[in-house]
Design an enzyme around this catalytic site. Structure first.
Site, PDB file in Angstrom:
ATOM      1  N   ASN A 184       0.906  -1.165   0.106  1.00  0.00           N
ATOM      2  CA  ASN A 184       0.073   0.116  -0.094  1.00  0.00           C
ATOM      3  C   ASN A 184       1.059   1.195  -0.005  1.00  0.00           C
ATOM      4  O   ASN A 184       1.807   1.302   0.775  1.00  0.00           O
ATOM      5  CB  ASN A 184      -1.057  -0.045   1.226  1.00  0.00           C
ATOM      6  CG  ASN A 184      -2.021  -1.126   1.129  1.00  0.00           C
ATOM      7  OD1 ASN A 184      -2.461  -1.422  -0.108  1.00  0.00           O
ATOM      8  ND2 ASN A 184      -2.264  -1.646   2.363  1.00  0.00           N
ATOM      9  N   HIS A 217       6.755  -1.685   3.774  1.00  0.00           N
ATOM     10  CA  HIS A 217       6.229  -3.107   4.236  1.00  0.00           C
ATOM     11  C   HIS A 217       5.461  -3.891   3.203  1.00  0.00           C
ATOM     12  O   HIS A 217       4.653  -3.326   2.395  1.00  0.00           O
ATOM     13  CB  HIS A 217       5.553  -3.346   5.480  1.00  0.00           C
ATOM     14  CG  HIS A 217       4.242  -2.256   5.665  1.00  0.00           C
ATOM     15  ND1 HIS A 217       4.500  -0.970   5.859  1.00  0.00           N
ATOM     16  CD2 HIS A 217       2.999  -2.460   5.542  1.00  0.00           C
ATOM     17  CE1 HIS A 217       3.307  -0.321   5.677  1.00  0.00           C
ATOM     18  NE2 HIS A 217       2.235  -1.341   5.453  1.00  0.00           N
ATOM     19  N   HIS A 273       2.902  -6.576   2.495  1.00  0.00           N
ATOM     20  CA  HIS A 273       1.918  -7.519   3.055  1.00  0.00           C
ATOM     21  C   HIS A 273       1.967  -8.994   2.163  1.00  0.00           C
ATOM     22  O   HIS A 273       1.951  -8.898   0.803  1.00  0.00           O
ATOM     23  CB  HIS A 273       0.447  -7.130   2.864  1.00  0.00           C
ATOM     24  CG  HIS A 273       0.136  -5.748   3.455  1.00  0.00           C
ATOM     25  ND1 HIS A 273      -0.600  -5.751   4.633  1.00  0.00           N
ATOM     26  CD2 HIS A 273       0.413  -4.428   3.190  1.00  0.00           C
ATOM     27  CE1 HIS A 273      -0.728  -4.817   5.237  1.00  0.00           C
ATOM     28  NE2 HIS A 273      -0.133  -3.791   4.313  1.00  0.00           N
TER      29      HIS A 273
HETATM   30  P1  AMP Z   1      -0.663  -0.355   5.725  1.00  0.00           P
HETATM   31  O1  AMP Z   1      -2.099  -0.090   6.082  1.00  0.00           O
HETATM   32  O2  AMP Z   1      -0.467  -1.006   4.531  1.00  0.00           O
HETATM   33  O3  AMP Z   1       0.225   0.637   5.928  1.00  0.00           O
HETATM   34  O4  AMP Z   1      -0.339  -1.753   6.977  1.00  0.00           O
HETATM   35  C1  AMP Z   1       0.087  -1.775   8.159  1.00  0.00           C
HETATM   36  C2  AMP Z   1      -0.252  -2.872   8.625  1.00  0.00           C
HETATM   37  O5  AMP Z   1       0.455  -2.882   9.956  1.00  0.00           O
HETATM   38  C3  AMP Z   1      -1.776  -2.970   8.869  1.00  0.00           C
HETATM   39  O6  AMP Z   1      -2.027  -4.331   8.420  1.00  0.00           O
HETATM   40  C4  AMP Z   1      -1.591  -3.499  10.668  1.00  0.00           C
HETATM   41  O7  AMP Z   1      -2.558  -4.524  10.982  1.00  0.00           O
HETATM   42  C5  AMP Z   1      -0.239  -4.051  10.940  1.00  0.00           C
HETATM   43  N1  AMP Z   1       0.174  -3.546  12.311  1.00  0.00           N
HETATM   44  C6  AMP Z   1       0.090  -2.311  12.819  1.00  0.00           C
HETATM   45  N2  AMP Z   1       0.719  -2.481  14.096  1.00  0.00           N
HETATM   46  C7  AMP Z   1       1.546  -3.657  14.030  1.00  0.00           C
HETATM   47  C8  AMP Z   1       2.093  -4.277  15.194  1.00  0.00           C
HETATM   48  N3  AMP Z   1       2.401  -3.885  16.058  1.00  0.00           N
HETATM   49  N4  AMP Z   1       2.429  -5.621  14.906  1.00  0.00           N
HETATM   50  C9  AMP Z   1       2.242  -6.213  13.630  1.00  0.00           C
HETATM   51  N5  AMP Z   1       1.278  -5.657  12.678  1.00  0.00           N
HETATM   52  C10 AMP Z   1       0.937  -4.518  12.874  1.00  0.00           C
END
Ligand code: AMP
Ligand code: ZN
Length: 117
Positions: free
Chosen positions: A90, A103, A105
């Site tokens: 994203n 990141h 996914h």
């Molecule tokens: P995005 O919305 O593409 O920026 O993805 C961020 C992702 O990080 C989301 O899917 C969240 O669920 C995940 N996320 C947020 N905080 C944490 C955390 N502490 N550990 C693991 N995943 C997380």
């Protein structure tokens, strides 16, 4: 400086071990951990240890690490025994990016619709 850890970045804190995560793989340059809010039976995030705000910034600033991230997405899929999976970066708030540290996914383990929402 590009790639340096940011004090206010959640994923830099995970890299540093200051916030716990369920880490499934780690290399010299990357960490893979389970998403805290999984959207599928397998939902793993692969991140570079270095801080870049999105995938394109990583590719521009550290192309070899961008390749490491992609290689690790496949390794995660193999570990999870996924034949099919989706890799999502994203990019930008309008696309749902909420954490400003690159990141990938890795999503799989169920049928995936195309196009995504
Ligand atoms: P995005 O919305 O593409 O920026 O993805 C961020 C992702 O990080 C989301 O899917 C969240 O669920 C995940 N996320 C947020 N905080 C944490 C955390 N502490 N550990 C693991 N995943 C997380
Ligand atoms: Zn960061």
């Amino acid at each position: 400086m590009a790639g340096e850890p940011q004090d206010d970045c959640l994923f830099c804190k995970i890299v540093a071990g200051h916030i716990p995560a369920t880490v499934v793989r780690e290399t010299e340059t990357t960490v893979a951990f389970r998403d805290i809010n999984p959207q599928a039976p397998t939902h793993v995030l692969v991140i570079p240890k270095a801080h870049y705000r999105d995938a394109a910034a990583l590719a521009a600033g550290a192309p070899e690490v961008a390749a490491d991230v992609l290689r690790e997405t496949r390794a995660v899929a193999e570990d999870e025994k996924l034949d099919s999976f989706r890799i999502v970066f994203n990019t930008g708030a309008g696309a749902g990016q909420t954490v400003w540290h690159t990141h990938a996914h890795v999503i799989g383990g169920r049928g995936l619709n195309w196009p995504p929402g």
